[in-house]
Design a protein around this motif. Sequence first.
Motif, mmCIF file in Angstrom:
data_model
loop_
_atom_site.group_PDB
_atom_site.id
_atom_site.type_symbol
_atom_site.label_atom_id
_atom_site.label_comp_id
_atom_site.label_asym_id
_atom_site.label_seq_id
_atom_site.Cartn_x
_atom_site.Cartn_y
_atom_site.Cartn_z
ATOM 1 N N GLY A 158 7.336 -11.011 26.608
ATOM 2 C CA GLY A 158 6.715 -12.134 27.297
ATOM 3 C C GLY A 158 5.197 -12.120 27.285
ATOM 4 O O GLY A 158 4.572 -12.818 28.074
ATOM 5 N N LYS A 159 4.580 -11.330 26.405
ATOM 6 C CA LYS A 159 3.117 -11.308 26.335
ATOM 7 C C LYS A 159 2.663 -11.070 24.901
ATOM 8 O O LYS A 159 3.414 -10.568 24.061
ATOM 9 C CB LYS A 159 2.528 -10.244 27.259
ATOM 10 N N TRP A 160 1.427 -11.420 24.641
ATOM 11 C CA TRP A 160 0.827 -11.218 23.323
ATOM 12 C C TRP A 160 0.317 -9.794 23.208
ATOM 13 O O TRP A 160 -0.239 -9.251 24.166
ATOM 14 C CB TRP A 160 -0.317 -12.202 23.108
ATOM 15 N N SER A 161 0.498 -9.205 22.029
ATOM 16 C CA SER A 161 0.064 -7.831 21.777
ATOM 17 C C SER A 161 -0.885 -7.800 20.588
ATOM 18 O O SER A 161 -0.772 -8.599 19.661
ATOM 19 C CB SER A 161 1.268 -6.935 21.453
ATOM 20 N N ASP A 162 -1.783 -6.840 20.633
ATOM 21 C CA ASP A 162 -2.763 -6.664 19.566
ATOM 22 C C ASP A 162 -2.259 -5.663 18.537
ATOM 23 O O ASP A 162 -1.443 -4.800 18.838
ATOM 24 C CB ASP A 162 -4.085 -6.119 20.133
ATOM 25 N N SER A 163 -2.791 -5.775 17.317
ATOM 26 C CA SER A 163 -2.544 -4.783 16.264
ATOM 27 C C SER A 163 -3.877 -4.211 15.816
ATOM 28 O O SER A 163 -4.877 -4.926 15.747
ATOM 29 C CB SER A 163 -1.850 -5.413 15.051
ATOM 30 N N VAL A 164 -3.871 -2.926 15.521
ATOM 31 C CA VAL A 164 -5.044 -2.241 15.004
ATOM 32 C C VAL A 164 -4.828 -2.041 13.505
ATOM 33 O O VAL A 164 -3.775 -1.564 13.085
ATOM 34 C CB VAL A 164 -5.242 -0.873 15.697
ATOM 35 N N MET A 165 -5.830 -2.408 12.718
ATOM 36 C CA MET A 165 -5.761 -2.188 11.274
ATOM 37 C C MET A 165 -6.515 -0.901 10.970
ATOM 38 O O MET A 165 -7.639 -0.698 11.436
ATOM 39 C CB MET A 165 -6.401 -3.359 10.532
ATOM 40 N N VAL A 166 -5.865 -0.010 10.201
ATOM 41 C CA VAL A 166 -6.480 1.263 9.825
ATOM 42 C C VAL A 166 -6.509 1.366 8.301
ATOM 43 O O VAL A 166 -5.715 0.736 7.601
ATOM 44 C CB VAL A 166 -5.729 2.464 10.441
ATOM 45 N N GLN A 167 -7.448 2.187 7.809
ATOM 46 C CA GLN A 167 -7.610 2.343 6.368
ATOM 47 C C GLN A 167 -8.062 3.756 6.050
ATOM 48 O O GLN A 167 -8.836 4.363 6.791
ATOM 49 C CB GLN A 167 -8.646 1.343 5.848
ATOM 50 N N ARG A 168 -7.573 4.256 4.904
ATOM 51 C CA ARG A 168 -7.946 5.588 4.437
ATOM 52 C C ARG A 168 -8.108 5.531 2.927
ATOM 53 O O ARG A 168 -7.293 4.954 2.213
ATOM 54 C CB ARG A 168 -6.835 6.584 4.769
ATOM 55 N N SER A 169 -9.184 6.157 2.434
ATOM 56 C CA SER A 169 -9.374 6.275 0.992
ATOM 57 C C SER A 169 -8.467 7.359 0.446
ATOM 58 O O SER A 169 -8.173 8.346 1.116
ATOM 59 C CB SER A 169 -10.829 6.628 0.668
ATOM 60 N N LEU A 170 -8.030 7.169 -0.796
ATOM 61 C CA LEU A 170 -7.228 8.150 -1.508
ATOM 62 C C LEU A 170 -7.974 8.531 -2.775
ATOM 63 O O LEU A 170 -8.589 7.682 -3.422
ATOM 64 C CB LEU A 170 -5.870 7.562 -1.892
ATOM 65 N N GLY A 171 -7.917 9.789 -3.143
ATOM 66 C CA GLY A 171 -8.592 10.233 -4.359
ATOM 67 C C GLY A 171 -10.066 9.873 -4.316
ATOM 68 O O GLY A 171 -10.751 10.130 -3.334
ATOM 69 N N ALA A 172 -10.532 9.234 -5.368
ATOM 70 C CA ALA A 172 -11.943 8.847 -5.456
ATOM 71 C C ALA A 172 -12.267 7.629 -4.597
ATOM 72 O O ALA A 172 -13.429 7.242 -4.483
ATOM 73 C CB ALA A 172 -12.307 8.571 -6.916
ATOM 74 N N GLY A 173 -11.247 7.033 -4.001
ATOM 75 C CA GLY A 173 -11.488 5.858 -3.168
ATOM 76 C C GLY A 173 -12.233 4.794 -3.946
ATOM 77 O O GLY A 173 -11.929 4.511 -5.099
ATOM 78 N N ALA A 174 -13.247 4.222 -3.312
ATOM 79 C CA ALA A 174 -14.035 3.166 -3.940
ATOM 80 C C ALA A 174 -15.334 3.706 -4.540
ATOM 81 O O ALA A 174 -16.245 2.946 -4.844
ATOM 82 C CB ALA A 174 -14.333 2.075 -2.921
ATOM 83 N N THR A 175 -15.410 5.030 -4.712
ATOM 84 C CA THR A 175 -16.658 5.619 -5.212
ATOM 85 C C THR A 175 -16.791 5.537 -6.720
ATOM 86 O O THR A 175 -17.898 5.658 -7.239
ATOM 87 C CB THR A 175 -16.783 7.097 -4.784
ATOM 88 N N LEU A 176 -15.671 5.396 -7.443
ATOM 89 C CA LEU A 176 -15.698 5.308 -8.900
ATOM 90 C C LEU A 176 -14.888 4.107 -9.350
ATOM 91 O O LEU A 176 -13.905 3.741 -8.714
ATOM 92 C CB LEU A 176 -15.086 6.566 -9.538
ATOM 93 N N PRO A 177 -15.271 3.504 -10.489
ATOM 94 C CA PRO A 177 -14.441 2.413 -11.025
ATOM 95 C C PRO A 177 -13.070 2.948 -11.430
ATOM 96 O O PRO A 177 -12.893 4.138 -11.629
ATOM 97 C CB PRO A 177 -15.209 1.942 -12.254
ATOM 98 N N ALA A 178 -12.135 2.044 -11.576
ATOM 99 C CA ALA A 178 -10.794 2.419 -12.017
ATOM 100 C C ALA A 178 -10.577 1.945 -13.441
ATOM 101 O O ALA A 178 -11.087 0.908 -13.839
ATOM 102 C CB ALA A 178 -9.757 1.785 -11.098
ATOM 103 N N THR A 179 -9.823 2.719 -14.184
ATOM 104 C CA THR A 179 -9.435 2.335 -15.542
ATOM 105 C C THR A 179 -8.140 1.541 -15.440
ATOM 106 O O THR A 179 -7.492 1.539 -14.385
ATOM 107 C CB THR A 179 -9.231 3.571 -16.425
ATOM 108 N N PRO A 180 -7.723 0.900 -16.499
ATOM 109 C CA PRO A 180 -6.477 0.110 -16.433
ATOM 110 C C PRO A 180 -5.254 0.917 -15.981
ATOM 111 O O PRO A 180 -4.369 0.388 -15.348
ATOM 112 C CB PRO A 180 -6.298 -0.398 -17.857
ATOM 113 N N ASN A 181 -5.224 2.226 -16.264
ATOM 114 C CA ASN A 181 -4.069 3.025 -15.854
ATOM 115 C C ASN A 181 -4.224 3.577 -14.436
ATOM 116 O O ASN A 181 -3.376 4.304 -13.959
ATOM 117 C CB ASN A 181 -3.795 4.157 -16.837
ATOM 118 N N GLY A 182 -5.332 3.240 -13.753
ATOM 119 C CA GLY A 182 -5.509 3.616 -12.363
ATOM 120 C C GLY A 182 -6.296 4.890 -12.121
ATOM 121 O O GLY A 182 -6.573 5.241 -10.992
ATOM 122 N N THR A 183 -6.682 5.600 -13.169
ATOM 123 C CA THR A 183 -7.443 6.824 -12.973
ATOM 124 C C THR A 183 -8.926 6.495 -12.887
ATOM 125 O O THR A 183 -9.365 5.419 -13.299
ATOM 126 C CB THR A 183 -7.199 7.814 -14.113
#
Length: 187
Positions: A158-183
């Motif tokens: 009977g009430k509205w609830s909030d959601s928290v969005m969380v995020q975590r980098s994996l491997g190199a995260g956004a520090t390096l570009p990605a190649t087509p195969n994901g590395t």
Amino acid sequence: MQNEIPIIIRPSRDADVEPMLAIYRRHIRRGIEAGVEDSGTPQPDDLRDRRKNLRNRRLPHLVATLGGEIVGYAYVVLFRKRPAYRFTVKHSIYVHHDHLGRGIGRLLMQALIDACAAAGFRQMIGYIDAENTASLALHERFAFARVGLLPGVAYRYGKWSDSVMVQRSLGAGATLPATPNGTASPT
């Protein structure tokens, strides 16, 4: 000193579908997600199809077992369907209500992070009910940052609830570009 039965994390199987659905239904009916309509609960065939689809895309779908019993499960889906988001996944973890507080969520989280990093994913996203303090604490232990608050996005009890969005980098995260195969691409 007694020997404890180990918790084993492994890929899910079709035979795991019913116990996984029982865990999920309990969360819908009585857990932090309770108070919502149960009409959208997946049926066994729905979950089998989802598992097959995730397996075909090489996305992890894991279970935790204790003495052969399914006591939790976890999986990831692509964060968005568009190609630009192909290195980002969204995760879900569910633990059987009789086994909360035993480290099952921690083991499933570590296995998901390891599997996703090994597959070349760079970011992991989660949405957590703002009142689910145990899940928020687990995510903090795994270096997830709170990146957003979605006020009033769920309606339960009977009430509205909030959601928290969380995020975590994996491997190199956004520090390096990605190649087509994901590395990571060389600089």
